[in-house]
Design an enzyme around this catalytic site. Structure first.
Site, PDB file in Angstrom:
ATOM      1  N   ASN A  18     -15.907  52.646  37.504  1.00 18.64           N
ATOM      2  CA  ASN A  18     -14.569  52.055  37.506  1.00 18.64           C
ATOM      3  C   ASN A  18     -14.308  51.388  38.854  1.00 18.64           C
ATOM      4  O   ASN A  18     -14.700  51.911  39.900  1.00 18.64           O
ATOM      5  CB  ASN A  18     -13.515  53.134  37.259  1.00 18.64           C
ATOM      6  CG  ASN A  18     -12.104  52.562  37.195  1.00 18.64           C
ATOM      7  OD1 ASN A  18     -11.717  51.969  36.200  1.00 18.64           O
ATOM      8  ND2 ASN A  18     -11.341  52.735  38.270  1.00 18.64           N
TER       9      ASN A  18
ATOM     10  N   GLU B 219     -15.040  47.223  35.292  1.00 14.44           N
ATOM     11  CA  GLU B 219     -14.536  46.012  35.916  1.00 14.44           C
ATOM     12  C   GLU B 219     -15.649  45.248  36.644  1.00 14.44           C
ATOM     13  O   GLU B 219     -15.563  44.026  36.805  1.00 14.44           O
ATOM     14  CB  GLU B 219     -13.407  46.347  36.883  1.00 14.44           C
ATOM     15  CG  GLU B 219     -12.126  46.840  36.235  1.00 14.44           C
ATOM     16  CD  GLU B 219     -12.170  48.317  35.834  1.00 14.44           C
ATOM     17  OE1 GLU B 219     -11.216  48.788  35.189  1.00 14.44           O
ATOM     18  OE2 GLU B 219     -13.170  48.998  36.179  1.00 14.44           O
TER      19      GLU B 219
ATOM     20  N   ASP C  78       6.588  46.846  47.608  1.00 15.97           N
ATOM     21  CA  ASP C  78       5.738  46.475  46.473  1.00 15.97           C
ATOM     22  C   ASP C  78       6.012  45.034  46.059  1.00 15.97           C
ATOM     23  O   ASP C  78       6.670  44.280  46.765  1.00 15.97           O
ATOM     24  CB  ASP C  78       5.935  47.454  45.316  1.00 15.97           C
ATOM     25  CG  ASP C  78       4.624  47.747  44.608  1.00 15.97           C
ATOM     26  OD1 ASP C  78       3.926  46.786  44.240  1.00 15.97           O
ATOM     27  OD2 ASP C  78       4.282  48.923  44.435  1.00 15.97           O
TER      28      ASP C  78
END
Length: 421
Positions: free
Chosen positions: A133, A196, A246
């Site tokens: 991952n 990925e 964020d």
């Protein structure tokens, strides 16, 4: 390598004077929001930001049109390709356990940040069945060798939790400074079991005619194109992480998150640290672009002709979208709205337009709303839906979602045609 990529960008800004990693990097990146910036001296290191801050720059590097990014990514997500393992990588030239995270060019971006933050770092881990991952995770530096890592409950979290419940640590590799096909792949949300790295390999094949190359770094594959690589382990221990700005440009709160211990650092000769500005255009691109294929696929299930999907910069490329379709039946516009919400659950506002409207031009989208939309007929509101945790206006994770059907009525579409020469 990153230096070659930057040198090939005609609009590159180079800051030659020393730059303080506390806030000064942020000031420059905000000044040149859509231009790449190379800092030649950040505590003796080089750093760069805003590298991938526009669709046009991303598309040019990949050799495609900006309208094709969506389909380029969709193909890679649907058809992942094996990567190639090679014997060596440039970052292996420099290896040391004698380093301090505090002395690296890791910025403090905003005044209330909890500390220096890795923002462009991707974490690579392998589970006990051999699945690899790769995913983005912000990390707040705590001292010379430790950081707090934000783990949203997805794949890396599941790997860590399985280990932590047995009192064990998760061995990981942390990479910083990668080309865009790796960054886009790392930001995708695919099913557990789809690597990925294989998505990035498919992108590499399509853009450059070759598979992604990795080296086996003590049992975990690492892309050879990485500028910095760290061997690390995520422990069961929880520590404070945050505050941190964020994607919406607002502060996320402090929460308990796992502690990461860094053990060894590798880097290329004269490395460049990727400083990804929180809430900047580059952040928008890397979070938003991988969601557009998901929205596209969801809408295409209910409307056969979907021309494009754009998450808008005004909505932080996370909360607002525009979808272009050709209607075959009355009601297709409203079905497209509901499908878009299903394709990206964080979506809060969507406008559906006809194919003659350029979704990349905010004025054209607003024109479509002005001339083809009536609120009492074409507005959909969904109350108390699960929304984005990044939306400060949401209440306990619940939000009101609204969609605008700005498409022409099929029985009167001639009345809505624009005059053209």
């Amino acid at each position: 390598m990153l230096r070659e990529i930057l040198e090939g960008m005609e609009d590159l800004i180079v800051i030659k004077t020393p730059v303080d990693k506390r806030f000064e990097i942020t000031r420059h990146l905000l000044k040149y929001r859509d231009r790449p910036v190379l800092f030649k001296d950040v505590d003796g290191w080089e750093a760069a930001g805003n590298i991938w801050s526009t669709r046009e720059r991303i598309a040019e590097y990949l050799g495609i049109r900006k309208e094709g990014i969506l389909h380029f990514m969709a193909d890679a997500m649907e058809n992942p390709s094996p990567y190639s393992t090679v014997e060596s990588a440039p970052f292996l030239k420099n290896s040391t356990a004698d380093f301090s995270l505090l002395e690296l060019p890791i910025p403090v971006y905003y005044p209330k940040d909890g500390g220096q933050y890795f923002t462009s770092a991707m974490v690579i881990a392998k589970d006990e069945d051999g699945f690899v991952n790769m995913s983005f995770h912000r990390m707040m530096v705590r001292d010379d060798k430790t950081a707090a890592i934000r783990l949203v409950p997805r794949h890396l979290y599941a790997m860590w939790k399985e280990k932590a419940e047995r009192g064990e640590e998760l061995d990981v590799r942390i990479v910083v400074g990668n080309p865009i096909h790796l960054l886009l792949a790392g930001a995708t949300s695919v099913a557990y079991g789809t690597s990925e790295l294989e998505i990035a390999s498919r992108m590499s094949e399509k853009a450059f005619g070759r598979s992604l190359e990795v080296v086996d770094l003590n049992g975990i594959p690492v892309p050879v194109e990485s500028e910095f690589v760290f061997e690390a382990r995520i422990t069961p221990e929880l520590v404070d992480e945050g505050p941190f700005v964020d994607i919406t440009g607002t502060y996320d709160y402090v929460r308990k998150q796992p502690l990461v211990v860094f053990e060894r650092m590798y880097h290329v000769d004269e490395p460049i640290f990727h400083a990804l500005l929180p809430g900047g255009y580059e952040h928008y691109m890397l979070m938003g672009l991988p969601k557009e294929p998901q929205i596209y696929a969801s809408v295409k299930r209910v409307v056969p002709k979907v021309h494009g999907v754009r998450l808008t910069e005004g909505g932080a490329m996370w909360l607002h979208a525009v979808v272009s379709i050709t209607k075959q039946h009355d009601g297709d516009g409203k079905n497209a709205i509901l499908a878009a919400f299903a394709g990206h659950p964080s979506l809060k506002h969507v406008v559906v337009v006809d194919g003659d409207v350029n979704i990349y031009d905010d004025r054209e989208v607003e024109w479509a709303i002005a001339t083809r939309f009536q609120a009492d007929r074409d507005l959909i509101i969904v109350q108390n839906a699960r929304g984005s945790s990044l939306d400060p206006s949401a209440t306990r994770g619940l939000t009101a979602k609204w969609g605008i059907d700005a498409t022409k009525p099929l029985d009167r579409k001639e009345e809505f045609e624009r005059a053209r020469v």
